[in-house]
Enzyme design. Sequence first.
Site, mmCIF file in Angstrom:
data_model
loop_
_atom_site.group_PDB
_atom_site.id
_atom_site.type_symbol
_atom_site.label_atom_id
_atom_site.label_comp_id
_atom_site.label_asym_id
_atom_site.label_seq_id
_atom_site.Cartn_x
_atom_site.Cartn_y
_atom_site.Cartn_z
ATOM 1 N N LYS A 70 -28.297 -78.512 35.428
ATOM 2 C CA LYS A 70 -29.188 -78.494 36.592
ATOM 3 C C LYS A 70 -29.519 -77.066 37.012
ATOM 4 O O LYS A 70 -30.662 -76.746 37.353
ATOM 5 C CB LYS A 70 -28.535 -79.251 37.746
ATOM 6 C CG LYS A 70 -28.395 -80.746 37.483
ATOM 7 C CD LYS A 70 -27.676 -81.445 38.623
ATOM 8 C CE LYS A 70 -27.556 -82.944 38.356
ATOM 9 N NZ LYS A 70 -26.829 -83.657 39.426
ATOM 10 N N SER A 117 -26.919 -88.186 42.851
ATOM 11 C CA SER A 117 -27.016 -86.769 43.210
ATOM 12 C C SER A 117 -28.314 -86.430 43.942
ATOM 13 O O SER A 117 -28.484 -85.288 44.377
ATOM 14 C CB SER A 117 -26.885 -85.903 41.957
ATOM 15 O OG SER A 117 -27.911 -86.188 41.045
#
Length: 816
Positions: free
Chosen positions: A736, A693
């Site tokens: 996140k 990511s």
Amino acid sequence: MSEKKNPPSQPRSEEEVVFGDELPVLPIRNAVLFPGAVAPFDVGREKSVALVEDVDNLPGPVIAIFAQRDPSTDDPAAEDLYPVGCAARVLKALKHSSGNYSLILQGLTRIRLEGVVTMSPYMKAKIRRIDEPATEDVEAEALAMSLRDIAKQVIQLMPELPREAGSLIDSIQAPGALADLVAANLDAPVEEKAQLIETVDVKERIRKVLRLLTRQLEILKMRERINSQIKEEMGKNQREYVLRQQLKAIKEELGEDDGDQGDLDGLEDRIAKANLPTEAETVAKKQLKRLRTMQVGSAEYTVVRTYLDWILDIPWTQSTTDNLDISAVRKVLDEDHYGLEKVKKRILEYLAVRKLKQDKKGPILCLLGPPGVGKTSLGRSIARALGRKFHRVSLGGVHDEAAIRGHRRTYVGALPGQIIQGMKKAGTVNPVFMMDEVDKIGHDFRGDPSAALLEVLDPEQNNTFADHYLEIPYDLSHVMFVATANTADPIPPPLRDRMEILEIPGYTRREKLAIARQHLLPKQLSDHGLSQEQLEVTDRALEEIIDRYTREAGVRSLERQIASVIRGVAVKVAEGETQKRRVDNEDDLHEFLGAPKYTSEVAERTADTGVATGLAWTSVGGEILFIEATRMYGTGKLQLTGQLGDVMKESAQAALSFVRTNALKYGIPKDFLDKSDLHIHIPAGAMPKDGPSAGVTMFTALVSLLTGLKVRHDVAMTGEITLRGRVLPIGGLKEKVLAAHRAGIKRIIVPERNRADLEEVPKEVVDELQFFFVSRMEQVLEAALESMPQPTPEGTEEARDGEKKDAEKQPTASSN
């Protein structure tokens, strides 16, 4: 039966026997005849009967006796016989009505079979007499004395032998004759006896006989010892039984209770009243029956008694009534925990189904989330809300499979596993059973505890759970199992598949404030002996602690910081301060907590080109990640530091390849790597990092470095990239986003295919952030950089050619 008369003239000793060249041969089975021995033999074979009937017609009443190698051979030849035998005199021959004979033979001297002369009507053979060498030395005498002593010991241990046997042993002085006499009466195989008759040397023969006789003596001694032990034990048991019965009668006369017997009678009453399942009741009664026949002091008595206690102490039918008032359960859950709506919703759903269907099996829940979010305390709250018993077992660091299934009763100190022990402590068949830290189970040579949990946590199997100690199927289907874990990856897939995983992400800033105000602050005030009249902590102070003294997904560190403030005030109160203390701002906190530990470093970090802010998922929640890129003189190498995993290194390679492919489009010279090296670094190098990511962040940092354009300081990004410039979805978006919110980020770049995941993010967080959903790398740069890089003239032409080719590939529209 008739008796056959012996010949009138019989020699009195073997020296008077005149041997011819030939003697009739009588083969015998399973026996060996020794010189000097007198032994009976049955004769039934045709040739043997013919020989016996012809004894009267022989020149002398002497025949040759040889033992057969194989007793199953009916018509043995010379090779079927042992080569050394014994010349024998027929003392008596008795004929039976069946035509068979019983002979009594006396061994005379050793002979060797030289060769067969004829096989009909019976075997005749040439034989050679073997004379025994004279032995009058001291060694032979000593061996004979040893043999005589051991033989007497054997005679004493064999009561079936006549008393005269010992006198017979003493009367024989010749060592060779003594050895033959003992050998003839030895209980030994034919092969060993044949070796003895073949041994002409007297001393050697005595040694062999001594070995065999010593072995027989040891066997007899062992038999005698075993018999005496058995007799002693039996005598002791019988004596104890008689005394026990007498004692029982005396106590009954005196009106005193028999402790042991009364105890066993009490066990019998408990079994009758325990309402055990059929199989458990059968086992319990069988063990009680065994217990009555045992001595109280024996080790086995203790083992069986303990086993019976376990069977009777475990709940088999006792249960608590569930609180089916859904509104009351909701109220209890809200009192104990703020937020956690998904878990509360699942508990209420289970209760609603339970209300409609009484025999509903207990669910297997797994609360998955970072430390400090209230997973363990939630299990206790669930039990309180449902009105059930609660038991918690920690599985962190458990390596032994027996911890789950127990030890078999053959081991000393064996116990059931933690499942059965927990059921005993809970006392009901339907408790809330919490398995803490299920992701931290280990395994080694003692087995795999997680594999043992497969049966426990399977609603289709746990109604017949088998504990190694108990060895009776136990029903766990009414138990509500609640497991906790920080991460799902260490949990083996088969075990993970059996549980319903409920993810509990980190708390938002607003949720932490509410938890601190409603739960943490009152609890710590109570724990430290202070009241709200002595200390006031404002919301502004709590927000300051949340922002500048903690950075976590849960609230454990927050609780510690609040406790530090309260302890500081407790010292003042203990010293005599009576005025109410008010903690409101940073200066007040500095007195108790010192300087702030965390500051927003996003703006400072991204003030230079080549620095981008990414988002990462960890087992303790989300984190922001700074990615720095720099350029230096070199030969076109890419260097990566920061303890990166293989996947993250490959993402960096892919990002650089895409930049090189589209260099002109972003105004970067084609030969930018010819005399340069690139270095990508992710700070916090002590922490391992991996995952795809960060690809978008690495790409943005490289473009910022090579174009000189800064990345916006309030932007964080996440996403996986491809070599064709596409942005792929990632996992852990909620964690996140919460991490970005904690760090003061205002804009977040998210892959388009993760748009639906925003539904899990709290609404107050979504409202305070600006999201950019991207599917291609160009969109990332538009949202992340302060301005878009301008392509070179060559890059503009390339872009136009690419657009033209894309247009040619599009299918033309047609109507039907």
